[in-house]
Design an enzyme around this catalytic site. Structure first.
Site, PDB file in Angstrom:
ATOM      1  N   LEU A  65       0.634  -0.857   0.233  1.00  0.00           N
ATOM      2  CA  LEU A  65       0.281   0.171  -0.197  1.00  0.00           C
ATOM      3  C   LEU A  65       0.714   1.352  -0.416  1.00  0.00           C
ATOM      4  O   LEU A  65       2.314   1.453   0.568  1.00  0.00           O
ATOM      5  CB  LEU A  65      -0.749  -0.191   1.200  1.00  0.00           C
ATOM      6  CG  LEU A  65      -1.993  -1.493   1.210  1.00  0.00           C
ATOM      7  CD1 LEU A  65      -2.728  -1.798   2.506  1.00  0.00           C
ATOM      8  CD2 LEU A  65      -2.562  -0.821   0.183  1.00  0.00           C
ATOM      9  N   PRO A  66       0.518   2.637  -0.105  1.00  0.00           N
ATOM     10  CA  PRO A  66       1.340   3.510   0.053  1.00  0.00           C
ATOM     11  C   PRO A  66       2.066   4.204   0.681  1.00  0.00           C
ATOM     12  O   PRO A  66       3.191   4.286   0.437  1.00  0.00           O
ATOM     13  CB  PRO A  66      -0.381   4.882  -0.286  1.00  0.00           C
ATOM     14  CG  PRO A  66      -1.864   3.745  -1.427  1.00  0.00           C
ATOM     15  CD  PRO A  66      -1.360   2.552  -1.163  1.00  0.00           C
ATOM     16  N   THR A  96       6.465   0.323   1.754  1.00  0.00           N
ATOM     17  CA  THR A  96       7.564   1.568   2.550  1.00  0.00           C
ATOM     18  C   THR A  96       6.737   2.312   3.420  1.00  0.00           C
ATOM     19  O   THR A  96       5.744   2.896   2.708  1.00  0.00           O
ATOM     20  CB  THR A  96       8.089   1.697   1.447  1.00  0.00           C
ATOM     21  OG1 THR A  96       9.101   1.130   0.391  1.00  0.00           O
ATOM     22  CG2 THR A  96       9.042   3.312   2.591  1.00  0.00           C
ATOM     23  N   LYS A 171      15.689  -0.567   5.387  1.00  0.00           N
ATOM     24  CA  LYS A 171      15.037  -0.191   4.191  1.00  0.00           C
ATOM     25  C   LYS A 171      15.215   2.055   3.601  1.00  0.00           C
ATOM     26  O   LYS A 171      15.244   2.412   2.759  1.00  0.00           O
ATOM     27  CB  LYS A 171      13.591  -0.080   3.665  1.00  0.00           C
ATOM     28  CG  LYS A 171      12.638   0.793   2.490  1.00  0.00           C
ATOM     29  CD  LYS A 171      13.243   0.253   1.024  1.00  0.00           C
ATOM     30  CE  LYS A 171      12.109   1.801   0.192  1.00  0.00           C
ATOM     31  NZ  LYS A 171      13.039   0.811  -0.964  1.00  0.00           N
ATOM     32  N   LYS A 246      10.058  10.515  -0.697  1.00  0.00           N
ATOM     33  CA  LYS A 246       8.620  10.089   0.350  1.00  0.00           C
ATOM     34  C   LYS A 246       9.973   9.034   1.547  1.00  0.00           C
ATOM     35  O   LYS A 246       9.724   9.173   2.949  1.00  0.00           O
ATOM     36  CB  LYS A 246       7.624   9.088  -0.259  1.00  0.00           C
ATOM     37  CG  LYS A 246       7.388   8.312   1.198  1.00  0.00           C
ATOM     38  CD  LYS A 246       6.148   7.165   0.539  1.00  0.00           C
ATOM     39  CE  LYS A 246       6.031   5.990   1.476  1.00  0.00           C
ATOM     40  NZ  LYS A 246       5.395   4.486   0.488  1.00  0.00           N
TER      41      LYS A 246
HETATM   42  P1  NAD Z   1       0.685   2.272  -6.189  1.00  0.00           P
HETATM   43  O1  NAD Z   1      -0.001   3.568  -5.915  1.00  0.00           O
HETATM   44  O2  NAD Z   1       1.132   1.932  -7.687  1.00  0.00           O
HETATM   45  O3  NAD Z   1       0.015   0.816  -5.865  1.00  0.00           O
HETATM   46  C1  NAD Z   1      -1.273   1.051  -4.322  1.00  0.00           C
HETATM   47  C2  NAD Z   1      -2.169   0.356  -4.745  1.00  0.00           C
HETATM   48  O4  NAD Z   1      -3.209   0.217  -3.328  1.00  0.00           O
HETATM   49  C3  NAD Z   1      -3.133   1.050  -6.026  1.00  0.00           C
HETATM   50  O5  NAD Z   1      -3.553   0.634  -6.179  1.00  0.00           O
HETATM   51  C4  NAD Z   1      -4.889   0.639  -4.777  1.00  0.00           C
HETATM   52  O6  NAD Z   1      -5.412   1.769  -4.809  1.00  0.00           O
HETATM   53  C5  NAD Z   1      -4.133   0.339  -3.785  1.00  0.00           C
HETATM   54  N1  NAD Z   1      -4.546   0.411  -2.299  1.00  0.00           N
HETATM   55  C6  NAD Z   1      -4.555   1.165  -1.091  1.00  0.00           C
HETATM   56  N2  NAD Z   1      -5.414   1.522   0.014  1.00  0.00           N
HETATM   57  C7  NAD Z   1      -5.870   0.089  -0.878  1.00  0.00           C
HETATM   58  C8  NAD Z   1      -6.594  -0.541   0.577  1.00  0.00           C
HETATM   59  N3  NAD Z   1      -7.061  -0.215   1.767  1.00  0.00           N
HETATM   60  N4  NAD Z   1      -6.898  -1.949   0.261  1.00  0.00           N
HETATM   61  C9  NAD Z   1      -6.637  -2.237  -1.195  1.00  0.00           C
HETATM   62  N5  NAD Z   1      -5.854  -2.006  -1.963  1.00  0.00           N
HETATM   63  C10 NAD Z   1      -5.623  -0.622  -1.555  1.00  0.00           C
HETATM   64  O7  NAD Z   1       2.495   2.301  -6.060  1.00  0.00           O
HETATM   65  P2  NAD Z   1       3.193   1.342  -6.161  1.00  0.00           P
HETATM   66  O8  NAD Z   1       3.774   1.927  -7.086  1.00  0.00           O
HETATM   67  O9  NAD Z   1       2.657   0.158  -6.015  1.00  0.00           O
HETATM   68  O10 NAD Z   1       4.353   1.136  -3.962  1.00  0.00           O
HETATM   69  C11 NAD Z   1       3.539   0.777  -2.924  1.00  0.00           C
HETATM   70  C12 NAD Z   1       4.000   0.442  -2.238  1.00  0.00           C
HETATM   71  O11 NAD Z   1       5.537   0.082  -2.742  1.00  0.00           O
HETATM   72  C13 NAD Z   1       4.402   1.920  -1.962  1.00  0.00           C
HETATM   73  O12 NAD Z   1       4.501   2.022  -0.476  1.00  0.00           O
HETATM   74  C14 NAD Z   1       5.706   2.067  -2.686  1.00  0.00           C
HETATM   75  O13 NAD Z   1       6.623   3.361  -1.352  1.00  0.00           O
HETATM   76  C15 NAD Z   1       6.370   1.187  -2.508  1.00  0.00           C
HETATM   77  N6  NAD Z   1       8.000   0.590  -3.612  1.00  0.00           N
HETATM   78  C16 NAD Z   1       7.712   1.369  -4.416  1.00  0.00           C
HETATM   79  C17 NAD Z   1       8.477   0.805  -5.376  1.00  0.00           C
HETATM   80  C18 NAD Z   1       8.432   1.497  -7.069  1.00  0.00           C
HETATM   81  O14 NAD Z   1       8.892   1.952  -7.683  1.00  0.00           O
HETATM   82  N7  NAD Z   1       7.188   2.065  -7.521  1.00  0.00           N
HETATM   83  C19 NAD Z   1       9.539   0.304  -5.136  1.00  0.00           C
HETATM   84  C20 NAD Z   1      10.238   0.111  -4.148  1.00  0.00           C
HETATM   85  C21 NAD Z   1       9.239   0.557  -3.177  1.00  0.00           C
END
Ligand code: NAD
Length: 296
Positions: A65-66, A96, A171, A246
């Protein structure tokens, strides 16, 4: 085969869940965006109308999740899953978030006999798709051992950093260092360019000298030096400035809590905040180079 409930099917969670399905696990998925759910159902996932029904048969729950508030609310908020989970369920949160929220969530779940590990990742969307993520895990040894076979499906390097929260601290440390190296590399390259050096030649010299580091050797921020990296594709793809900003905020929160001195981390956080404010949030984080290369 493990019965898994997967929450959060965004850029990272979508491909991670897909790899679990490919490996033969039974995966029931949920996201606030129905299109994200549909994509996974087309790959063999099941879904249900409410989060409570999604976890009905789950032995393991994974969330991606975000931010921290989403994670805490999912499990322990007013309609939190804690009431619907079976005792001894293993919760793996790969989002994260700050380590304090990870610890608070683990404690809240523990009183209902539900196990929790924090397992943030490194490797980006490409790593999530290829199943080559690095996982940094915080949690009890027995929970780490239970999670490991599933993490092996989604990742290549699986580290046990320590107790709950330790994965998030690892991390934060890694990404703070990465951003400092990126800023330092950008600054050094531009200093060379301003003094008449070819950035390709300078990169080769520094890569084979004591200045060598990943941001210089593998992910060079100066356009035209390396092929196949975001800097040579108008800073598209890769790891967004918004996400680095972030993560730097989380690193600074961690430093405040532990009374650690992080002067370079603080400065780098400010540089990334400035870069974000200048409209570069969606560009790869190596675009910080432009803050140095811009001519007034
Ligand atoms: P994203 O915004 O693409 O996806 C997050 C998803 O969570 C969305 O589809 C949203 O609808 C869903 N969501 C939110 N609340 C919810 C709930 N209560 N129930 C179900 N679904 C819910 O984000 P992302 O890029 O996939 O990143 C996710 C996590 O991974 C973050 O914490 C980010 O910091 C971390 N991260 C991202 C990357 C990257 O390159 N994108 C790399 C490492 C870590």
């Amino acid at each position: 085969m493990t019965s898994i409930a997967f929450f959060g099917l965004g850029n990272m969670g979508g491909p991670m869940a897909a790899n679990l399905i490919k490996a033969g696990h039974q995966v029931c998925v949920f996201d606030l965006f129905p299109e994200a759910v549909d994509k996974l159902v087309a790959l063999g996932a099941t879904t249900a109308t409410t989060p409570e029904l999604v976890v009905k048969n789950a032995d393991v729950v994974i969330s991606m999740l975000p931010a921290g508030k989403h994670v805490f609310d999912l499990y322990l908020g007013d309609n939190g899953l804690v009431k619907a989970l079976k005792p001894n369920t293993l919760v793996i949160d790969s989002s994260t978030i700050d380590s304090a929220t990870a610890i608070k969530t683990a404690q809240g779940l523990k009183s209902h006999k539900i196990h929790f590990i924090d397992a943030p990742v490194s490797g980006g969307v490409a790593g999530a798709s290829a199943g080559t993520l690095s996982f940094m895990v915080g949690g009890a040894e027995s929970n780490f051992a239970s999670a490991k076979p599933l993490l092996d499906v989604m990742g290549k390097n699986i580290f046990h950093a320590g107790e709950v929260g330790a994965g998030q601290v690892a991390k934060a440390c890694n990404n703070m260092l990465l951003s400092i190296l990126m800023v330092g590399t950008s600054e050094a390259l531009q200093l060379g360019i301003d003094n008449g050096l070819d950035p390709k030649v300078l990169s080769e010299i520094m890569s084979n000298s004591s200045g060598s580091n990943w941001t210089l050797d593998v992910y060079n921020p100066c356009p035209g030096v390396s092929e196949g990296v975001p800097s040579s594709n108008n800073y598209q793809g890769g790891f967004m400035t918004d996400l680095m900003a972030k993560d730097l905020g989380l690193a600074m929160d961690t430093a405040v809590q532990s009374h650690s001195s992080t002067p370079l981390g603080g400065l780098t956080r400010s540089l990334y905040a400035l870069h974000q404010k200048s409209g570069n949030g969606k560009k790869d984080f190596s675009s910080i180079f432009e803050q140095f290369s811009q001519k007034n």
